[in-house]
Enzyme design. Structure first.
Site, PDB file in Angstrom:
ATOM      1  N   GLY A  13      35.480  63.802  68.527  1.00 45.46           N
ATOM      2  CA  GLY A  13      35.815  62.405  67.750  1.00 45.46           C
ATOM      3  C   GLY A  13      37.174  61.576  68.479  1.00 45.46           C
ATOM      4  N   SER A  39      35.717  68.397  65.092  1.00 50.50           N
ATOM      5  CA  SER A  39      36.358  69.550  64.352  1.00 50.50           C
ATOM      6  C   SER A  39      37.753  68.986  63.772  1.00 50.50           C
ATOM      7  CB  SER A  39      36.612  70.953  64.960  1.00 50.50           C
ATOM      8  OG  SER A  39      37.374  71.875  64.177  1.00 50.50           O
ATOM      9  N   VAL A  47      48.030  59.778  71.759  1.00 46.58           N
ATOM     10  CA  VAL A  47      49.207  58.999  72.321  1.00 46.58           C
ATOM     11  C   VAL A  47      48.816  57.414  72.833  1.00 46.58           C
ATOM     12  CG1 VAL A  47      50.829  60.747  72.238  1.00 46.58           C
ATOM     13  CG2 VAL A  47      49.497  60.114  74.247  1.00 46.58           C
ATOM     14  N   ALA A  50      49.073  51.696  72.973  1.00 42.60           N
ATOM     15  CA  ALA A  50      49.167  50.392  73.877  1.00 42.60           C
ATOM     16  C   ALA A  50      47.948  50.140  74.484  1.00 42.60           C
ATOM     17  CB  ALA A  50      50.102  50.408  74.870  1.00 42.60           C
ATOM     18  N   LYS A  78      50.426  42.664  71.510  1.00 44.27           N
ATOM     19  CA  LYS A  78      51.188  42.903  72.801  1.00 44.27           C
ATOM     20  C   LYS A  78      50.851  41.922  73.817  1.00 44.27           C
ATOM     21  CE  LYS A  78      50.863  46.278  76.743  1.00 44.27           C
ATOM     22  NZ  LYS A  78      50.063  47.423  77.122  1.00 44.27           N
ATOM     23  N   PRO A  96      52.916  39.821  82.406  1.00 37.27           N
ATOM     24  CA  PRO A  96      52.374  39.348  81.157  1.00 37.27           C
ATOM     25  C   PRO A  96      50.910  39.067  81.273  1.00 37.27           C
ATOM     26  CG  PRO A  96      52.889  37.611  82.848  1.00 37.27           C
ATOM     27  CD  PRO A  96      53.140  38.933  83.338  1.00 37.27           C
ATOM     28  N   LEU A 327      38.917  60.797  78.191  1.00 37.37           N
ATOM     29  CA  LEU A 327      39.301  61.690  78.953  1.00 37.37           C
ATOM     30  C   LEU A 327      38.682  62.830  79.599  1.00 37.37           C
ATOM     31  CD1 LEU A 327      42.505  62.551  76.599  1.00 37.37           C
ATOM     32  CD2 LEU A 327      42.543  61.098  78.785  1.00 37.37           C
ATOM     33  N   THR A 338      45.757  51.636  80.118  1.00 36.01           N
ATOM     34  CA  THR A 338      44.289  51.264  80.526  1.00 36.01           C
ATOM     35  C   THR A 338      43.374  52.437  79.946  1.00 36.01           C
ATOM     36  OG1 THR A 338      44.898  52.627  82.604  1.00 36.01           O
ATOM     37  CG2 THR A 338      44.613  50.018  82.601  1.00 36.01           C
ATOM     38  N   ILE A 340      42.443  53.300  76.891  1.00 34.93           N
ATOM     39  CA  ILE A 340      41.683  52.643  75.816  1.00 34.93           C
ATOM     40  C   ILE A 340      40.492  51.688  76.656  1.00 34.93           C
ATOM     41  CG2 ILE A 340      41.154  51.349  73.713  1.00 34.93           C
ATOM     42  CD1 ILE A 340      43.714  53.030  72.606  1.00 34.93           C
TER      43      ILE A 340
END
Length: 511
Positions: A13, A39, A47, A50, A78, A96, A327, A338, A340
């Site tokens: 998940g 689970s 974490v 951003a 952001k 920016p 991951l 980067t 997400i």
């Protein structure tokens, strides 16, 4: 494999699993049976708070309401990233999410500023970016003319819950349990089912590995292989926690360089997320922890977490009938937010190349090639921040400055130094403004520029730049503060916080 894909099983998940589930169910739910296994006993890294502006496109594709999202996740806006102490101690620049003027077909707008600077113009390039000036002023509101480009900060655990709700509304079945066995076809090696600790067997045609660093399916079962990038990106650890936050909310992430790594600060509506990313070859976990604790803005709200990781990527993101997302597919430290993006671009790529008629080699090769390119573009951009430093005050920074870098990055730096031109590949998520601002911010000085500005007089160029600066300043002046925008647009009751637990660590490892 000729078997048509009807049943998709998502293993894991968290953000990666539920991003996958919500996208597949939203776009292809009528064609697929989707099951997600997770689970509650297995923690997530959680974490990645951003993001990069591509998340706005991801949400738009899925029809996610921005107000609902920001309220549910205690999110904030952001506009960029503030880099502090990177090229030299005391330096600060903002990367920016906007642009500097409109490009000419022969060259980008910033060449006019380079030419003007060479002729004695004293104005700063920063003055010519709407997003950058709004960030510095701590202001924000959605605008159309000029348009503000932005991303988000949010609570990662609340984001997963938000996506889970949307996914289940679209028919995704969630199964609670730990996967203890993966069964493969004896002839093809394709995964046929996963077995849970309870003994339940869940069959599928396509399996999405969202099991985190371990890669339970893609690596432990299918042996995809892992390409490590520690020779360039030396950081292998992070300590993270949450602090109280009050007052004005800056609409940007802060990345503050320390002696052997850097610290992030991410402001949300109800708290600040912060952490220290570092290399264990240069500093101990305890000293890294103390560095973080000495650089906090408020009281600690939650347990300190220790993360261990190997920067790199799977040599193959898709093997047989298994695709790794998040991951499980690779990890690049979150310096440019980067993580997400890589999850969501991987999911969108899967939607574009979905194996309706079965997993075949041409599809798999194409997906893997695109994934490899995406990861390597991000890798090179992150390496730039370390290589292009003038710091020599610690062994860490001296080694970063002196390291040999990939040819792909070396060529970009050499090209910019010699010509003033920014070269980026068509599929690079970082565009001209990103490369330009980081190279200039890291004190890489171009020796030339495009001479199209020489067709104009000094007076015309100077007045044009000053007019643009004034228009941007006027537009920023009209914006509400970022904090007031959030208060009126999407604020919600603050969730209960956890008590501080600094006596030990919660550890997440990629080993």
């Amino acid at each position: 494999m000729s078997q048509k894909i009807k049943k998709v099983v998502i293993a894991g998940g968290g953000t990666s699993g539920w991003c996958t589930a919500v996208a597949l169910s939203n776009q292809l739910g009528i064609l697929l049976d989707i099951t997600l296994i997770e689970s509650a006993e297995i923690g997530t890294v959680g974490v990645g708070e951003a993001t990069f502006p591509t998340i706005c496109s991801f949400h738009k594709i899925l029809g996610i309401d921005e107000k609902d999202f920001l309220s549910a996740t205690m999110g904030s806006i952001k506009l960029g990233i503030s880099f502090e102490n990177w090229a030299r101690k005391g330096d600060r620049y903002i990367h920016p999410f906007g642009s500097f003027g409109k490009p000419n077909w022969m060259g980008d707008f910033y060449h006019y500023w380079l030419a003007a600077k060479a002729r004695g113009y004293e104005g700063e390039l920063d003055d010519l970016c709407f997003e950058l000036q709004a960030a510095k002023a701590h202001k924000f509101a959605p605008t159309e003319n000029p348009k503000l480009n932005y991303a988000y900060h949010f609570d990662a655990s609340l984001y997963a819950k938000f996506l889970r709700k949307l996914s289940e509304e679209k028919g995704v079945t969630r199964v609670e349990g730990k996967i203890t066995q993966v069964k493969q076809n004896a002839d093809t090696g394709f995964i046929e089912s996963v077995v849970l600790e309870s003994g339940t067997s869940i069959e599928g045609d396509l399996f999405i590995d969202c099991t985190g660093f371990r890669g339970l399916l893609i690596e432990d079962t299918l042996n995809a292989g892992y390409e490590k990038w520690g020779q360039w990106l030396r950081n292998d650890s992070a300590v993270a926690l949450q602090t109280e936050f009050s007052g004005d909310i800056p609409p940007y992430t802060r990345a503050i360089a320390h002696d052997s790594g850097w610290q992030w600060k991410i402001p949300l509506q109800h708290r600040q997320g912060t952490g220290h990313v570092y290399s264990s070859a240069y500093i101990s976990d305890e000293d890294a922890r103390n560095t973080l604790l000495q650089n906090l803005d408020g009281d600690i709200k939650a347990e300190l977490r220790l993360l261990k990781f190997n920067t790199g990527r799977r040599k193959q993101s898709w093997v047989k009938n298994c695709v790794a997302v998040g991951l499980a597919g690779g990890f690049v430290e979150p310096l440019e937010s980067t993580s997400i993006h890589l999850i969501q671009i991987g999911v969108l790529r899967l939607l574009q190349l979905f194996p309706f008629e079965g997993c075949n080699e041409p599809l798999i090769r194409r997906y893997n090639e695109l994934a490899r390119s995406e990861y390597e573009h991000v890798r090179d951009f992150i390496i730039l921040h370390y290589k292009a430093t003038e710091r020599d005050d610690t062994p860490y920074w001296r080694d970063c400055r002196d390291m040999t870098i990939p040819d792909s990055l070396a060529e970009k730096i050499e090209f910019f130094k010699a010509t003033g031109h920014v070269h980026h590949d068509a599929d690079d998520v970082f565009r001209v403004t990103s490369w330009l601002q980081v190279m200039l911010g890291q004190r890489i000085e171009p020796q030339g520029y495009h001479h199209i500005p020489h067709t104009l007089t000094d007076e015309r160029i100077f007045s044009g730049l000053n007019s643009m600066k004034a228009n941007i300043a006027a537009a920023v002046e009209k914006l509400p503060s970022h904090a007031n925008f959030l208060k009126t647009y999407c604020s919600m009751k603050k969730p209960a916080h956890h008590s501080s637990m600094l006596s030990g660590y919660t550890t997440v490892s990629s080993e």
